[in-house]
Design a protein around this motif. Structure first.
Motif, PDB file in Angstrom:
ATOM      1  N   GLY A  70     -27.262 -15.270  58.748  1.00  0.00           N
ATOM      2  CA  GLY A  70     -28.172 -15.788  59.761  1.00  0.00           C
ATOM      3  C   GLY A  70     -29.641 -15.630  59.384  1.00  0.00           C
ATOM      4  N   ILE A  71     -30.459 -16.274  60.185  1.00  0.00           N
ATOM      5  CA  ILE A  71     -31.911 -16.288  59.959  1.00  0.00           C
ATOM      6  C   ILE A  71     -32.538 -15.373  61.005  1.00  0.00           C
ATOM      7  CG2 ILE A  71     -33.948 -17.803  60.025  1.00  0.00           C
ATOM      8  CD1 ILE A  71     -31.706 -20.038  59.322  1.00  0.00           C
ATOM      9  N   ASN A  86     -42.904  -7.576  56.472  1.00  0.00           N
ATOM     10  CA  ASN A  86     -42.762  -8.669  55.498  1.00  0.00           C
ATOM     11  C   ASN A  86     -42.731  -8.146  54.061  1.00  0.00           C
ATOM     12  OD1 ASN A  86     -42.348 -10.892  57.219  1.00  0.00           O
ATOM     13  ND2 ASN A  86     -44.532 -10.922  57.737  1.00  0.00           N
ATOM     14  N   GLN A  87     -43.443  -7.054  53.808  1.00  0.00           N
ATOM     15  CA  GLN A  87     -43.340  -6.425  52.473  1.00  0.00           C
ATOM     16  C   GLN A  87     -41.932  -5.888  52.243  1.00  0.00           C
ATOM     17  OE1 GLN A  87     -46.450  -3.413  51.993  1.00  0.00           O
ATOM     18  NE2 GLN A  87     -47.946  -4.857  52.814  1.00  0.00           N
ATOM     19  N   ASN A  88     -41.362  -5.311  53.296  1.00  0.00           N
ATOM     20  CA  ASN A  88     -39.990  -4.797  53.201  1.00  0.00           C
ATOM     21  C   ASN A  88     -38.992  -5.916  52.915  1.00  0.00           C
ATOM     22  OD1 ASN A  88     -39.838  -2.026  53.428  1.00  0.00           O
ATOM     23  ND2 ASN A  88     -40.051  -2.061  55.658  1.00  0.00           N
ATOM     24  N   ALA A  89     -39.138  -7.027  53.638  1.00  0.00           N
ATOM     25  CA  ALA A  89     -38.230  -8.174  53.448  1.00  0.00           C
ATOM     26  C   ALA A  89     -38.298  -8.646  51.995  1.00  0.00           C
ATOM     27  CB  ALA A  89     -38.596  -9.297  54.412  1.00  0.00           C
ATOM     28  N   GLN A  90     -39.511  -8.677  51.461  1.00  0.00           N
ATOM     29  CA  GLN A  90     -39.728  -9.067  50.061  1.00  0.00           C
ATOM     30  C   GLN A  90     -39.025  -8.088  49.119  1.00  0.00           C
ATOM     31  OE1 GLN A  90     -42.524 -11.494  49.683  1.00  0.00           O
ATOM     32  NE2 GLN A  90     -41.635 -11.891  47.664  1.00  0.00           N
ATOM     33  N   LYS A  91     -39.260  -6.804  49.386  1.00  0.00           N
ATOM     34  CA  LYS A  91     -38.701  -5.745  48.534  1.00  0.00           C
ATOM     35  C   LYS A  91     -37.168  -5.809  48.482  1.00  0.00           C
ATOM     36  CE  LYS A  91     -38.851  -1.301  49.819  1.00  0.00           C
ATOM     37  NZ  LYS A  91     -39.608  -0.260  50.539  1.00  0.00           N
ATOM     38  N   SER A  95     -36.630 -12.227  51.973  1.00  0.00           N
ATOM     39  CA  SER A  95     -37.691 -12.973  52.671  1.00  0.00           C
ATOM     40  C   SER A  95     -37.351 -14.443  52.912  1.00  0.00           C
ATOM     41  CB  SER A  95     -39.042 -12.817  51.975  1.00  0.00           C
ATOM     42  OG  SER A  95     -38.885 -12.871  50.611  1.00  0.00           O
ATOM     43  N   HIS A  96     -36.309 -14.982  52.243  1.00  0.00           N
ATOM     44  CA  HIS A  96     -35.915 -16.376  52.532  1.00  0.00           C
ATOM     45  C   HIS A  96     -35.272 -16.509  53.912  1.00  0.00           C
ATOM     46  CE1 HIS A  96     -32.541 -14.268  50.788  1.00  0.00           C
ATOM     47  NE2 HIS A  96     -31.715 -15.183  51.237  1.00  0.00           N
TER      48      HIS A  96
END
Ligand code: SAH
Length: 257
Positions: A70-71, A86-91, A95-96
């Motif tokens: 899911g999104i 958002n840094q965590n999602a990237q890490k 992040s998609h």
């Protein structure tokens, strides 16, 4: 509010944000508990829309994302938390499908009937449990779910010291049967509820704060606001250790029909 007051308020607000930004969680919980609550929710798929309201820096959101399709949109009032989110999602390489947005739980930025799941750990109290349940319901699709953790009494009676502390901090704290009834009366089927184990407070919430408090006091040595804030945090942790048989957080999972 005059200027002097508002600047003191802003300073407190920044201090509190800075303090909580240094730790992974801004409330009691654990990866195991997030996964357990998720186990009561079915029918999620890659197109499902999930909102994590009052997401903080996203400790629990990343666990949620790693264990469900899911999104996911994380929503929080504090920009500094959303940056870290958002840094965590990237890490975590998420992040998609995991994005943090600044916004208020008082006016959700979603379409009506658009969400398959509303998640919220240790945050619905900012609106109040019943108000949050009622106001968020229209945003959930029929057949969708809500999963929230909330401070609750474990017994009908409790020592005056802890009763007074909570009634002052959050008058809507109530017993589990009363919270379940509120869930039902707000338009949900009460699918499940369970008490968060003590390690959610002691190991995942209070233990990381010990070092954060030392660092913070070193940095703000002589600053009375900072010192009073830390003293308050320590008192809260002491009260938990003393009275943890009488209260804690409970996960409530409901389904909209
Ligand atoms: N869910 C996270 C954070 C819990 S702390 C965790 O379990 O670790 C409560 C969060 O609610 C904080 O991040 C705070 O910034 C956020 N919050 C408070 N009032 C809010 C509001 N009106 N709208 C959105 N978020 C809010």
């Amino acid at each position: 509010m005059n200027e002097e007051h508002s600047s003191i308020h802003d300073f407190n607000f920044d201090l509190i944000c800075e303090y909580y930004s240094a730790i992974d969680r801004q409330g009691p919980g654990s990866p195991e508990v997030t996964i357990k609550a998720l186990s009561f929710i079915d029918n999620l798929h890659s197109e499902s829309r999930i909102a994590d309201i009052g997401c903080g820096t996203g400790g629990q959101t990343m666990v949620l994302a790693q264990n469900s399709p899911g999104i996911i949109t994380g929503l929080d009032l504090f920009p500094a938390f959303i940056d870290l989110f958002n840094q965590n999602a990237q890490k975590f390489g998420l992040s998609h499908r995991v994005k943090g947005e600044i916004g208020s739980m008082e006016s959700l930025p979603f379409e009506k009937e658009s969400l398959d799941l509303i998640w919220s750990e240790g945050a619905i109290y900012n609106l109040g449990f019943e108000r949050g349940l009622r106001e968020w319901l229209p945003f959930i699709k029929t057949g969708g779910f809500i999963a929230v953790s909330e401070a609750s009494w474990f017994t009908n009676e409790r020592p005056a010291e802890i009763n007074d502390f909570w009634v002052d901090a959050y008058p809507q704290i109530d017993t589990i049967p009363n919270k379940v009834r509120q869930l039902q009366e707000s338009g949900y089927i009460p699918v499940a509820n369970f008490i968060l184990p003590e390690n959610c407070w002691l190991d995942h919430y209070y233990a990381p704060q010990v070092k954060a408090q030392e660092d913070f006091l070193r940095k703000y040595k002589g600053n009375q606001t900072a010192e009073a804030f830390i003293e308050n945090e320590r008192r809260e942790a002491q009260l938990y250790r003393r009275y943890k048989d009488f209260y804690g957080y409970v996960f409530y999972i409901g389904k909209k029909i």
